[in-house]
Design a protein around this motif. Structure first.
Motif, PDB file in Angstrom:
ATOM      1  N   LEU A 145       0.831  -1.201   0.000  1.00  0.00           N
ATOM      2  CA  LEU A 145       0.000   0.000   0.000  1.00  0.00           C
ATOM      3  C   LEU A 145       0.867   1.253   0.000  1.00  0.00           C
ATOM      4  O   LEU A 145       0.604   2.208  -0.747  1.00  0.00           O
ATOM      5  N   ARG A 146       1.903   1.263   0.823  1.00  0.00           N
ATOM      6  CA  ARG A 146       2.789   2.434   0.860  1.00  0.00           C
ATOM      7  C   ARG A 146       3.478   2.652  -0.478  1.00  0.00           C
ATOM      8  O   ARG A 146       3.697   3.792  -0.892  1.00  0.00           O
ATOM      9  N   SER A 147       3.787   1.565  -1.173  1.00  0.00           N
ATOM     10  CA  SER A 147       4.436   1.724  -2.482  1.00  0.00           C
ATOM     11  C   SER A 147       3.504   2.392  -3.484  1.00  0.00           C
ATOM     12  O   SER A 147       3.955   3.086  -4.393  1.00  0.00           O
ATOM     13  N   HIS A 148       2.195   2.179  -3.329  1.00  0.00           N
ATOM     14  CA  HIS A 148       1.229   2.860  -4.203  1.00  0.00           C
ATOM     15  C   HIS A 148       1.093   4.336  -3.846  1.00  0.00           C
ATOM     16  O   HIS A 148       0.856   5.171  -4.719  1.00  0.00           O
ATOM     17  N   LEU A 149       1.221   4.656  -2.566  1.00  0.00           N
ATOM     18  CA  LEU A 149       0.936   6.016  -2.108  1.00  0.00           C
ATOM     19  C   LEU A 149       2.157   6.914  -2.051  1.00  0.00           C
ATOM     20  O   LEU A 149       2.008   8.138  -2.027  1.00  0.00           O
ATOM     21  N   ARG A 150       3.360   6.331  -2.020  1.00  0.00           N
ATOM     22  CA  ARG A 150       4.566   7.146  -1.950  1.00  0.00           C
ATOM     23  C   ARG A 150       4.867   7.749  -3.306  1.00  0.00           C
ATOM     24  O   ARG A 150       4.536   7.178  -4.357  1.00  0.00           O
ATOM     25  N   PRO A 151       5.557   8.897  -3.332  1.00  0.00           N
ATOM     26  CA  PRO A 151       6.003   9.454  -4.615  1.00  0.00           C
ATOM     27  C   PRO A 151       6.934   8.489  -5.329  1.00  0.00           C
ATOM     28  O   PRO A 151       7.614   7.673  -4.699  1.00  0.00           O
ATOM     29  N   LEU A 152       6.962   8.568  -6.653  1.00  0.00           N
ATOM     30  CA  LEU A 152       7.855   7.714  -7.435  1.00  0.00           C
ATOM     31  C   LEU A 152       9.295   7.929  -6.991  1.00  0.00           C
ATOM     32  O   LEU A 152       9.733   9.057  -6.766  1.00  0.00           O
ATOM     33  N   GLY A 153      10.019   6.829  -6.888  1.00  0.00           N
ATOM     34  CA  GLY A 153      11.424   6.927  -6.504  1.00  0.00           C
ATOM     35  C   GLY A 153      11.652   6.890  -5.012  1.00  0.00           C
ATOM     36  O   GLY A 153      12.785   6.874  -4.553  1.00  0.00           O
ATOM     37  N   ALA A 154      10.569   6.849  -4.229  1.00  0.00           N
ATOM     38  CA  ALA A 154      10.739   6.884  -2.780  1.00  0.00           C
ATOM     39  C   ALA A 154      10.839   5.498  -2.163  1.00  0.00           C
ATOM     40  O   ALA A 154      11.073   5.359  -0.976  1.00  0.00           O
ATOM     41  N   ALA A 155      10.643   4.442  -2.971  1.00  0.00           N
ATOM     42  CA  ALA A 155      10.686   3.081  -2.435  1.00  0.00           C
ATOM     43  C   ALA A 155      12.105   2.724  -2.009  1.00  0.00           C
ATOM     44  O   ALA A 155      13.088   3.161  -2.608  1.00  0.00           O
ATOM     45  N   HIS A 156      12.191   1.912  -0.973  1.00  0.00           N
ATOM     46  CA  HIS A 156      13.493   1.485  -0.485  1.00  0.00           C
ATOM     47  C   HIS A 156      13.917   0.210  -1.213  1.00  0.00           C
ATOM     48  O   HIS A 156      13.105  -0.703  -1.397  1.00  0.00           O
ATOM     49  N   PRO A 157      15.163   0.095  -1.640  1.00  0.00           N
ATOM     50  CA  PRO A 157      15.604  -1.110  -2.333  1.00  0.00           C
ATOM     51  C   PRO A 157      15.567  -2.328  -1.406  1.00  0.00           C
ATOM     52  O   PRO A 157      15.847  -2.230  -0.223  1.00  0.00           O
ATOM     53  N   ARG A 158      15.225  -3.472  -1.968  1.00  0.00           N
ATOM     54  CA  ARG A 158      15.213  -4.713  -1.205  1.00  0.00           C
ATOM     55  C   ARG A 158      16.601  -5.345  -1.269  1.00  0.00           C
ATOM     56  O   ARG A 158      17.283  -5.289  -2.284  1.00  0.00           O
ATOM     57  N   ARG A 159      16.994  -5.999  -0.202  1.00  0.00           N
ATOM     58  CA  ARG A 159      18.296  -6.650  -0.197  1.00  0.00           C
ATOM     59  C   ARG A 159      18.247  -7.898   0.678  1.00  0.00           C
ATOM     60  O   ARG A 159      17.458  -7.995   1.605  1.00  0.00           O
ATOM     61  N   ALA A 160      19.114  -8.851   0.312  1.00  0.00           N
ATOM     62  CA  ALA A 160      19.220 -10.056   1.116  1.00  0.00           C
ATOM     63  C   ALA A 160      19.923  -9.727   2.426  1.00  0.00           C
ATOM     64  O   ALA A 160      20.779  -8.847   2.480  1.00  0.00           O
ATOM     65  N   ASP A 161      19.547 -10.428   3.472  1.00  0.00           N
ATOM     66  CA  ASP A 161      20.149 -10.203   4.782  1.00  0.00           C
ATOM     67  C   ASP A 161      20.202 -11.543   5.512  1.00  0.00           C
ATOM     68  O   ASP A 161      19.414 -11.809   6.427  1.00  0.00           O
ATOM     69  N   PRO A 162      21.147 -12.421   5.118  1.00  0.00           N
ATOM     70  CA  PRO A 162      21.170 -13.768   5.700  1.00  0.00           C
ATOM     71  C   PRO A 162      21.418 -13.778   7.202  1.00  0.00           C
ATOM     72  O   PRO A 162      20.915 -14.663   7.905  1.00  0.00           O
TER      73      PRO A 162
END
Length: 266
Positions: A145-162
């Motif tokens: 939901l936040r990804s739909h409502l945030r401005p473009l480019g504001a998403a945080h990159p996903r990363r692996a964290d073993p």
């Protein structure tokens, strides 16, 4: 056709959800009103039309509707057959007030993945003992939901964290019977709940709640082979009740605990 109303409502033991509301209405129309909470709505049959901020909207079955708090809206059937809906009322845990404006501008979200996840969340919320699954699913719903409502480019990159995944697995291993709430794990490990769920799923190919239930079923198998009754085994392995044990046992073993025990006796 006579007017028909069917309503079910409850408050689950899941942080962030203030109420679950399932309803079928054939003729009832809501007047203009407001909610203190966010309203997350999916329609399973029919459609709803509503006004929000002086603009008319609609909710076909493939849409997820998010109505922000404190903004007046109404609602009525969009056709003669009425509608059947499932609603979650959410506090500000996953959605902050800074997102209200974006929700007013675009409350109806056509996102099949989000629609499916909201439906899965409702299923988990309706089953006692599945609080960890519900928390995990709610976290991912909130993130999308936040990804739909945030401005473009504001998403945080996903990363692996073993390393984080391993620490969460160790916590789950320590709490097989008593269980572990996602917000507690988040506080103990100093990581956002969504990052916890994604890190674990990426590392092990299974969600935290699935891992926990697998560990519980393994213990249940051993106790059943020792001759202990299923009701006693359910309590001893952390399941809510015998029905909760049976559901997961059948899913992971292929048979019910009763049939499993009878196979032992042959």
């Amino acid at each position: 056709m006579a007017a028909r109303q069917e309503v079910t409502a409850w408050r689950p033991r899941v942080p962030g959800v203030t109420e679950v509301f399932h309803a079928r209405f054939t003729e009832y129309a809501y007047p203009m009103h407001v909610h203190e909470a966010w309203t997350l709505l999916i329609v399973d049959a029919g459609a709803v039309r509503y006004d929000l901020d002086r603009h008319e909207h609609g909710t076909p079955h493939d849409t997820v509707t998010l109505l922000p708090p404190h903004v007046p809206h109404n609602g009525s059937p969009a056709g003669p057959g009425g509608f059947r809906k499932r609603v979650l009322y959410l506090d500000g845990t996953h959605l902050g007030d800074e997102l209200i404006g974006a929700a007013v501008d675009g409350p109806d979200l056509r996102d099949p993945v989000l629609r499916r996840r909201v439906g899965q969340l409702h299923t988990a919320l309706a089953r006692p003992g599945e609080e960890l699954e519900a928390e995990s699913r709610l976290t991912l719903v909130g993130e999308r939901l936040r990804s739909h409502l945030r401005p473009l480019g504001a998403a945080h990159p996903r990363r692996a964290d073993p390393r984080l995944a391993r620490l969460l697995r160790e916590l789950l291993d320590e709490r097989v019977v008593e269980g572990l709430a996602l917000d507690e794990a988040s506080a103990l490990l100093g990581a956002h709940p969504a990052h916890l769920v994604r890190a674990f799923s990426t590392a092990y190919g299974i969600a935290p709640h699935q891992y926990l239930n697998s560990r519980r079923v393994d213990r249940a198998r051993r106790l059943l082979l020792d001759g202990r009754p299923a009701g006693e085994v359910a309590v001893a392995t952390g399941f809510y009740d015998q029905a909760h044990l049976t559901r997961h046992f059948r899913k992971l073993v292929g048979v019910t605990p009763g049939r499993y025990t009878r196979a032992r006796e042959r």
